[in-house]
Design a protein around this motif. Structure first.
Motif, short mmCIF file in Angstrom:
data_model
loop_
_atom_site.label_atom_id
_atom_site.label_comp_id
_atom_site.label_asym_id
_atom_site.label_seq_id
_atom_site.Cartn_x
_atom_site.Cartn_y
_atom_site.Cartn_z
N ASN A 1 0.80 -1.23 0.00
CA ASN A 1 0.00 0.00 0.00
C ASN A 1 0.83 1.28 0.00
OD1 ASN A 1 -2.50 -1.29 -0.10
ND2 ASN A 1 -2.65 -1.43 2.13
N ALA A 2 2.12 1.17 -0.29
CA ALA A 2 2.97 2.36 -0.30
C ALA A 2 2.48 3.36 -1.35
CB ALA A 2 4.42 1.97 -0.58
N CYS A 3 2.08 2.87 -2.52
CA CYS A 3 1.62 3.75 -3.60
C CYS A 3 0.38 4.52 -3.17
CB CYS A 3 1.37 2.97 -4.88
SG CYS A 3 0.19 1.60 -4.70
N ARG A 4 -0.55 3.83 -2.56
CA ARG A 4 -1.78 4.47 -2.10
C ARG A 4 -1.50 5.47 -0.98
NH1 ARG A 4 -5.82 1.28 1.72
NH2 ARG A 4 -4.08 1.80 3.10
N ASN A 5 -0.66 5.06 -0.05
CA ASN A 5 -0.42 5.91 1.12
C ASN A 5 0.32 7.19 0.76
OD1 ASN A 5 -1.64 3.90 2.58
ND2 ASN A 5 0.27 3.02 3.36
N ARG B 1 7.91 6.07 -7.36
CA ARG B 1 9.11 6.35 -6.56
C ARG B 1 9.17 5.47 -5.32
NH1 ARG B 1 10.74 9.15 -2.08
NH2 ARG B 1 8.61 9.82 -1.61
N VAL B 2 8.03 5.24 -4.68
CA VAL B 2 8.06 4.50 -3.41
C VAL B 2 7.84 3.00 -3.57
CG1 VAL B 2 7.25 6.54 -2.16
CG2 VAL B 2 5.59 4.83 -2.94
N CYS B 3 7.47 2.56 -4.78
CA CYS B 3 7.18 1.13 -4.96
C CYS B 3 8.43 0.28 -4.73
CB CYS B 3 6.64 0.86 -6.36
SG CYS B 3 6.30 -0.89 -6.66
N PRO B 4 8.42 -0.61 -3.73
CA PRO B 4 9.61 -1.44 -3.45
C PRO B 4 9.86 -2.48 -4.53
CG PRO B 4 7.77 -2.17 -2.11
CD PRO B 4 7.32 -0.91 -2.80
N ASN C 1 9.47 -1.72 -7.79
CA ASN C 1 9.80 -0.95 -9.01
C ASN C 1 8.78 -1.14 -10.14
OD1 ASN C 1 12.29 0.14 -7.97
ND2 ASN C 1 13.17 -1.90 -8.22
N ILE C 2 7.51 -1.22 -9.78
CA ILE C 2 6.45 -1.30 -10.78
C ILE C 2 6.22 0.11 -11.33
CG2 ILE C 2 4.05 -1.94 -11.23
CD1 ILE C 2 4.22 -3.73 -8.73
N PRO C 3 6.19 0.30 -12.65
CA PRO C 3 6.01 1.64 -13.23
C PRO C 3 4.55 2.09 -13.17
CG PRO C 3 6.17 0.03 -14.98
CD PRO C 3 6.41 -0.73 -13.69
N LEU C 4 4.05 2.26 -11.95
CA LEU C 4 2.64 2.57 -11.75
C LEU C 4 2.24 3.90 -12.38
CD1 LEU C 4 2.46 1.43 -8.04
CD2 LEU C 4 1.44 0.26 -10.00
N HIS C 5 3.19 4.82 -12.50
CA HIS C 5 2.86 6.14 -13.07
C HIS C 5 2.38 6.02 -14.51
CE1 HIS C 5 6.92 5.43 -14.54
NE2 HIS C 5 6.73 6.38 -15.44
N LEU C 6 2.76 4.93 -15.20
CA LEU C 6 2.35 4.77 -16.59
C LEU C 6 0.84 4.56 -16.71
CD1 LEU C 6 5.20 2.57 -18.12
CD2 LEU C 6 4.88 5.05 -18.27
N LEU C 7 0.23 3.92 -15.72
CA LEU C 7 -1.22 3.79 -15.71
C LEU C 7 -1.87 5.17 -15.66
CD1 LEU C 7 -1.90 0.82 -13.27
CD2 LEU C 7 -2.51 0.89 -15.68
N ASN C 8 -1.36 6.01 -14.76
CA ASN C 8 -1.92 7.34 -14.59
C ASN C 8 -1.66 8.22 -15.81
OD1 ASN C 8 -2.65 6.56 -11.97
ND2 ASN C 8 -0.67 7.19 -11.16
N ARG C 9 -0.48 8.09 -16.39
CA ARG C 9 -0.17 8.90 -17.58
C ARG C 9 -1.03 8.50 -18.77
NH1 ARG C 9 6.42 9.93 -17.62
NH2 ARG C 9 6.40 11.38 -15.84
#
Length: 317
Positions: A203-207, A260-263, A265-273
């Motif tokens: 839950n680091a991404c959410r938090n 940045r915080v994902c332990p 290293n999943i490129p989660l920002h690409l979903l948002n972009r």
């Protein structure tokens, strides 16, 4: 940098939110300082990549004013939270501070550096000292992913500390998204299935996400049937991140904190972009957080809005 000291000494603010020294040179962390004595641990350097805006949701409700140091990208998140009535603007003193791109310690370590003891940045060179000796790296190669394509400027400030003019980059922040769009549906599905399978539901991404500011998250609600901490199956791995991406659509400022915080290293920002790119294409170019008022493309209506039939017919990608 004495702004924070002067504000506390004068009593103009009750506290300062910034960064404090960590155990190593590369791990400063967000912190609140309420006395001048506490400021001895204050630091601002090339590893202070954390977005401090979300801390103001609670801090701006406290008695007395809160001073906060915000980098350019952080001010968009700040504005968005003010727009959503999550931050009490009157209780915040914004100090706009420059950002010349922050460093990613993992990218530095990837250059066969086992333990970093010191880092010095000179123009586009990063001089790293470690137990293995010294090495000089190209700065653009070791900055945070969120900084690599950032061209944001400060959108709000009560005071500024700008020592160097920030160069404008000739970059396309949607380049990686376009690569995914060029894939077949099967290839894209395989890509995200592989990436999201790494998720450990920490839950680091959410938090860390400023747009995730619900008092009670559906994934923490035991009555929701999707509150399991661990992934029960492959579907649930994907469900968490897809729901979160939809939740922040039209509100995400592209601050990149999730990646940045994902332990893992999943490129989660690409979903948002991807959502940002689609919204730009369907409703006209829009940047969440540029202002602290007004509606978003998904919360307003015009006769020229794209129709669902056009989207599904492939006229809007």
């Amino acid at each position: 940098m004495n702004a924070q000291k002067q504000l506390l000494e004068s009593g103009e603010v009750a506290r300062v939110i910034g960064w404090k020294k960590g155990d190593f040179c590369f791990d400063p962390s967000p912190a609140s300082f309420e006395t001048v004595e506490e400021l001895k641990d204050f630091v601002y350097d090339y590893f202070c990549g954390a977005n401090l805006s979300k801390y103001l949701i609670q801090m701006s409700k406290k008695e007395g004013k809160t001073a906060v140091f915000l980098k350019p990208c952080d001010t968009y998140s700040f504005n968005q939270l003010v727009k959503e009535h999550r931050i009490n603007r009157e209780n915040v003193y914004v100090i706009a501070i420059e950002c010349l791109a922050k460093l990613d310690i993992e990218k530095i370590k990837a250059n066969n550096v086992s333990f970093v003891t010191g880092v010095e940045v000179v123009d586009k060179e990063v001089k790293v000292t470690s137990i293995d000796g010294e090495i000089t790296l190209n700065k653009p190669d070791v900055v945070l992913t969120k900084c690599a394509t950032c061209n944001k400027t400060h959108q709000v400030k009560d005071e500024e500390i700008i020592l160097h003019e920030r160069p404008i980059k000739d970059v396309n922040r949607f380049e990686e998204v376009e690569k995914l769009e060029a894939m077949t549906e099967e290839e894209r599905f395989a890509f995200w299935r592989e990436q999201l399978s790494k998720c450990i539901r920490c839950n680091a991404c959410r938090n860390v996400c400023p747009a995730c500011s619900c008092v009670k998250c559906v994934f923490d609600n035991p009555a929701s049937s999707i509150s399991a901490k661990a992934n029960d199956d492959k579907f649930e791995e994907q469900l968490f991140h897809i729901i979160r991406a939809f939740h922040v659509a039209g509100r995400c400022t592209d601050c990149g904190e999730c990646s940045r915080v994902c332990p893992q290293n999943i490129p989660l920002h690409l979903l948002n972009r991807k959502f940002i790119k689609d919204i730009d294409g369907m409703y006209g170019e829009y940047q969440a957080g540029e202002t602290s008022d007004g509606k978003t493309p998904l919360t307003s209506y015009t006769e020229g809005d794209v129709e669902p039939k056009d989207v599904f017919n492939g006229e809007a990608k």
